[in-house]
Design a protein around this motif. Structure first.
Motif, mmCIF file in Angstrom:
data_model
loop_
_atom_site.group_PDB
_atom_site.id
_atom_site.type_symbol
_atom_site.label_atom_id
_atom_site.label_comp_id
_atom_site.label_asym_id
_atom_site.label_seq_id
_atom_site.Cartn_x
_atom_site.Cartn_y
_atom_site.Cartn_z
ATOM 1 N N GLY A 18 7.986 2.699 15.597
ATOM 2 C CA GLY A 18 8.366 1.511 16.357
ATOM 3 C C GLY A 18 9.005 0.413 15.536
ATOM 4 O O GLY A 18 9.036 0.455 14.299
ATOM 5 N N ASN A 19 9.511 -0.592 16.260
ATOM 6 C CA ASN A 19 10.145 -1.751 15.639
ATOM 7 C C ASN A 19 9.136 -2.554 14.824
ATOM 8 O O ASN A 19 7.963 -2.658 15.183
ATOM 9 N N ASP A 20 9.642 -3.125 13.742
ATOM 10 C CA ASP A 20 8.854 -4.024 12.882
ATOM 11 C C ASP A 20 7.615 -3.362 12.300
ATOM 12 O O ASP A 20 6.635 -4.037 11.985
ATOM 13 N N THR A 21 7.639 -2.054 12.168
ATOM 14 C CA THR A 21 6.559 -1.329 11.500
ATOM 15 C C THR A 21 6.933 -1.164 10.034
ATOM 16 O O THR A 21 8.058 -0.772 9.712
ATOM 17 N N TYR A 22 5.981 -1.460 9.168
ATOM 18 C CA TYR A 22 6.198 -1.361 7.728
ATOM 19 C C TYR A 22 5.424 -0.162 7.194
ATOM 20 O O TYR A 22 4.234 -0.008 7.483
ATOM 21 N N VAL A 23 6.107 0.692 6.430
ATOM 22 C CA VAL A 23 5.484 1.847 5.786
ATOM 23 C C VAL A 23 5.652 1.665 4.282
ATOM 24 O O VAL A 23 6.777 1.598 3.773
ATOM 25 N N TRP A 24 4.541 1.584 3.581
ATOM 26 C CA TRP A 24 4.559 1.323 2.146
ATOM 27 C C TRP A 24 4.839 2.592 1.345
ATOM 28 O O TRP A 24 4.849 3.701 1.881
ATOM 29 N N GLN A 25 4.966 2.412 0.043
ATOM 30 C CA GLN A 25 5.320 3.507 -0.861
ATOM 31 C C GLN A 25 4.235 4.588 -0.916
ATOM 32 O O GLN A 25 3.077 4.338 -0.682
ATOM 33 N N PHE A 26 4.684 5.795 -1.217
ATOM 34 C CA PHE A 26 3.830 6.976 -1.422
ATOM 35 C C PHE A 26 3.067 7.381 -0.164
ATOM 36 O O PHE A 26 2.032 8.027 -0.252
ATOM 37 N N CYS A 39 3.317 -2.201 13.248
ATOM 38 C CA CYS A 39 2.194 -1.604 12.512
ATOM 39 C C CYS A 39 2.394 -1.815 11.016
ATOM 40 O O CYS A 39 3.507 -2.058 10.549
ATOM 41 N N ASN A 40 1.316 -1.706 10.276
ATOM 42 C CA ASN A 40 1.359 -1.815 8.827
ATOM 43 C C ASN A 40 0.647 -0.594 8.267
ATOM 44 O O ASN A 40 -0.579 -0.490 8.364
ATOM 45 N N ILE A 41 1.415 0.340 7.723
ATOM 46 C CA ILE A 41 0.880 1.570 7.143
ATOM 47 C C ILE A 41 0.962 1.411 5.626
ATOM 48 O O ILE A 41 2.041 1.470 5.042
ATOM 49 N N ASN A 42 -0.173 1.162 4.993
ATOM 50 C CA ASN A 42 -0.212 0.859 3.559
ATOM 51 C C ASN A 42 0.129 2.066 2.697
ATOM 52 O O ASN A 42 0.326 3.176 3.195
ATOM 53 N N CYS A 43 0.129 1.861 1.386
ATOM 54 C CA CYS A 43 0.519 2.912 0.442
ATOM 55 C C CYS A 43 -0.520 4.033 0.386
ATOM 56 O O CYS A 43 -1.678 3.854 0.750
ATOM 57 N N ASN A 44 -0.059 5.186 -0.050
ATOM 58 C CA ASN A 44 -0.914 6.356 -0.268
ATOM 59 C C ASN A 44 -1.629 6.827 0.996
ATOM 60 O O ASN A 44 -2.798 7.203 0.941
ATOM 61 N N SER A 61 -4.727 1.332 2.621
ATOM 62 C CA SER A 61 -4.403 2.367 1.628
ATOM 63 C C SER A 61 -5.417 3.513 1.593
ATOM 64 O O SER A 61 -6.606 3.315 1.814
ATOM 65 N N GLY A 62 -4.912 4.704 1.312
ATOM 66 C CA GLY A 62 -5.758 5.862 1.056
ATOM 67 C C GLY A 62 -6.318 6.540 2.286
ATOM 68 O O GLY A 62 -7.282 7.294 2.183
ATOM 69 N N VAL A 63 -5.716 6.334 3.449
ATOM 70 C CA VAL A 63 -6.220 6.928 4.692
ATOM 71 C C VAL A 63 -5.374 8.144 5.057
ATOM 72 O O VAL A 63 -4.146 8.083 5.017
ATOM 73 N N GLN A 64 -6.045 9.248 5.405
ATOM 74 C CA GLN A 64 -5.356 10.428 5.933
ATOM 75 C C GLN A 64 -5.722 10.546 7.409
ATOM 76 O O GLN A 64 -6.903 10.524 7.757
ATOM 77 N N ILE A 65 -4.700 10.663 8.245
ATOM 78 C CA ILE A 65 -4.922 10.750 9.687
ATOM 79 C C ILE A 65 -4.451 12.126 10.133
ATOM 80 O O ILE A 65 -3.267 12.435 10.117
ATOM 81 N N TRP A 66 -5.423 12.955 10.520
ATOM 82 C CA TRP A 66 -5.175 14.370 10.793
ATOM 83 C C TRP A 66 -4.840 14.610 12.257
ATOM 84 O O TRP A 66 -5.093 13.770 13.120
ATOM 85 N N ASP A 73 -3.858 0.343 20.536
ATOM 86 C CA ASP A 73 -3.312 -0.911 20.029
ATOM 87 C C ASP A 73 -4.365 -1.774 19.325
ATOM 88 O O ASP A 73 -5.551 -1.740 19.661
ATOM 89 N N ASN A 74 -3.885 -2.572 18.367
ATOM 90 C CA ASN A 74 -4.669 -3.622 17.696
ATOM 91 C C ASN A 74 -5.899 -3.087 16.960
ATOM 92 O O ASN A 74 -6.916 -3.774 16.877
ATOM 93 N N VAL A 75 -5.798 -1.890 16.418
ATOM 94 C CA VAL A 75 -6.909 -1.275 15.688
ATOM 95 C C VAL A 75 -6.722 -1.523 14.191
ATOM 96 O O VAL A 75 -5.604 -1.503 13.673
ATOM 97 N N PHE A 76 -7.841 -1.741 13.495
ATOM 98 C CA PHE A 76 -7.856 -1.877 12.043
ATOM 99 C C PHE A 76 -8.585 -0.679 11.450
ATOM 100 O O PHE A 76 -9.719 -0.393 11.834
ATOM 101 N N VAL A 77 -7.931 0.011 10.502
ATOM 102 C CA VAL A 77 -8.538 1.133 9.779
ATOM 103 C C VAL A 77 -8.552 0.743 8.302
ATOM 104 O O VAL A 77 -7.492 0.629 7.673
ATOM 105 N N GLY A 78 -9.742 0.529 7.752
ATOM 106 C CA GLY A 78 -9.895 0.040 6.391
ATOM 107 C C GLY A 78 -9.516 1.062 5.331
ATOM 108 O O GLY A 78 -9.293 2.240 5.619
ATOM 109 N N PRO A 79 -9.461 0.602 4.071
ATOM 110 C CA PRO A 79 -9.058 1.489 2.980
ATOM 111 C C PRO A 79 -9.982 2.687 2.829
ATOM 112 O O PRO A 79 -11.199 2.573 2.966
ATOM 113 N N ASN A 80 -9.372 3.830 2.583
ATOM 114 C CA ASN A 80 -10.074 5.082 2.296
ATOM 115 C C ASN A 80 -10.985 5.570 3.418
ATOM 116 O O ASN A 80 -11.923 6.322 3.165
#
Length: 184
Positions: A18-26, A39-44, A61-66, A73-80
Motif C-alpha cells: 500500500g501507499n506510504d508503507t515503509y520497508v526497511w533494509q534486509f 505500514c512500517n515494516i522494520n529491518c530484518n 525488527s526481527g519478525v517472521q510472518i508465516w 488494521d492498527n496492529v503493533f507487533v513488537g521486536p522478535n
C-alpha cells in the motif's frame, strides 16, 4: 501509483504494497503477500506468501510472518515476535494447509512473544513482552506470562485495568459493555 518507501537493501517481491508503507533494509517480502497503507515494516523481517497485513500496522525488527497469518488494521507487533503456523512441524513434511492466526484491529503483541498457530487475538487485546500465547483471547484483555494468562483489561485509551476492571493507577472503576471496558 504507490508511494511506498522500500529501502534499496530490501527484497520486496510483492507488488501489493500500500501507499506510504515503509520497508526497511534486509527485509524479505514474498510475491503473494498483501500489505496495506501506512505500514512500517522494520529491518530484518520476513513475510511469507499467504500473509495479509492491514493498514497502519507496525512490524518491528526481527519478525517472521508465516503463511496463514492475518493482521488487521492498527496492529503493533513488537521486536522478535515469533509466529508459528504448523502445530506438528517436521522437516520436509508439510501440512495440507497451514493454521490461520488472526490479529484483530488495534491489538498489540510485546517483544519476544510467541504466538502459537491457529488462534485469534481479539480487538485491542494486549499481549505483554516475552509471553507465550497458546489460545485465542478476547477483545480488550491483557495477557502475559509463559504460558500467558489473563491479567486484566485495557481500554480504548490504553489504560490498563486489573481483573476487577479498576484502573491500576487511579483505582477508578470501569464496566464491560460487551467486551469493551467503559466508565459509567
Amino acid at each position: 501509483m504507490s508511494k511506498n518507501k522500500i529501502h534499496a537493501l530490501a527484497d520486496v517481491q510483492s507488488s501489493d504494497i500500500g501507499n506510504d508503507t515503509y520497508v526497511w533494509q534486509f527485509t524479505v517480502i514474498l510475491s503473494n503477500a498483501k500489505i496495506g497503507d501506512n505500514c512500517n515494516i522494520n529491518c530484518n523481517c520476513f513475510i511469507e506468501n499467504d500473509v495479509i497485513i492491514g493498514n497502519n500496522v507496525t512490524i518491528k525488527s526481527g519478525v517472521q510472518i508465516w503463511d496463514g497469518v492475518r493482521i488487521e488494521d492498527n496492529v503493533f507487533v513488537g521486536p522478535n515476535v515469533t509466529f508459528t503456523n504448523d502445530l506438528i512441524p517436521r522437516s520436509k513434511v508439510y501440512p495440507k494447509e497451514f493454521k490461520q492466526t488472526i490479529l484483530k484491529t488495534g491489538s498489540s503483541i510485546g517483544a519476544n512473544s510467541t504466538i502459537v498457530a491457529g488462534i485469534e487475538i481479539g480487538e485491542m487485546a494486549f499481549v505483554g513482552a516475552g509471553s507465550v500465547l497458546t489460545k485465542s483471547i478476547a477483545p480488550y484483555t491483557v495477557w502475559y506470562g509463559n504460558p500467558a494468562i489473563q491479567r486484566g483489561f485495557i481500554t480504548e485509551e490504553s489504560i490498563l485495568l486489573d481483573m476487577n476492571l479498576k484502573d491500576k493507577n487511579t483505582g477508578e472503576r470501569y464496566y464491560l459493555e460487551g467486551f469493551k471496558p467503559v466508565k459509567k
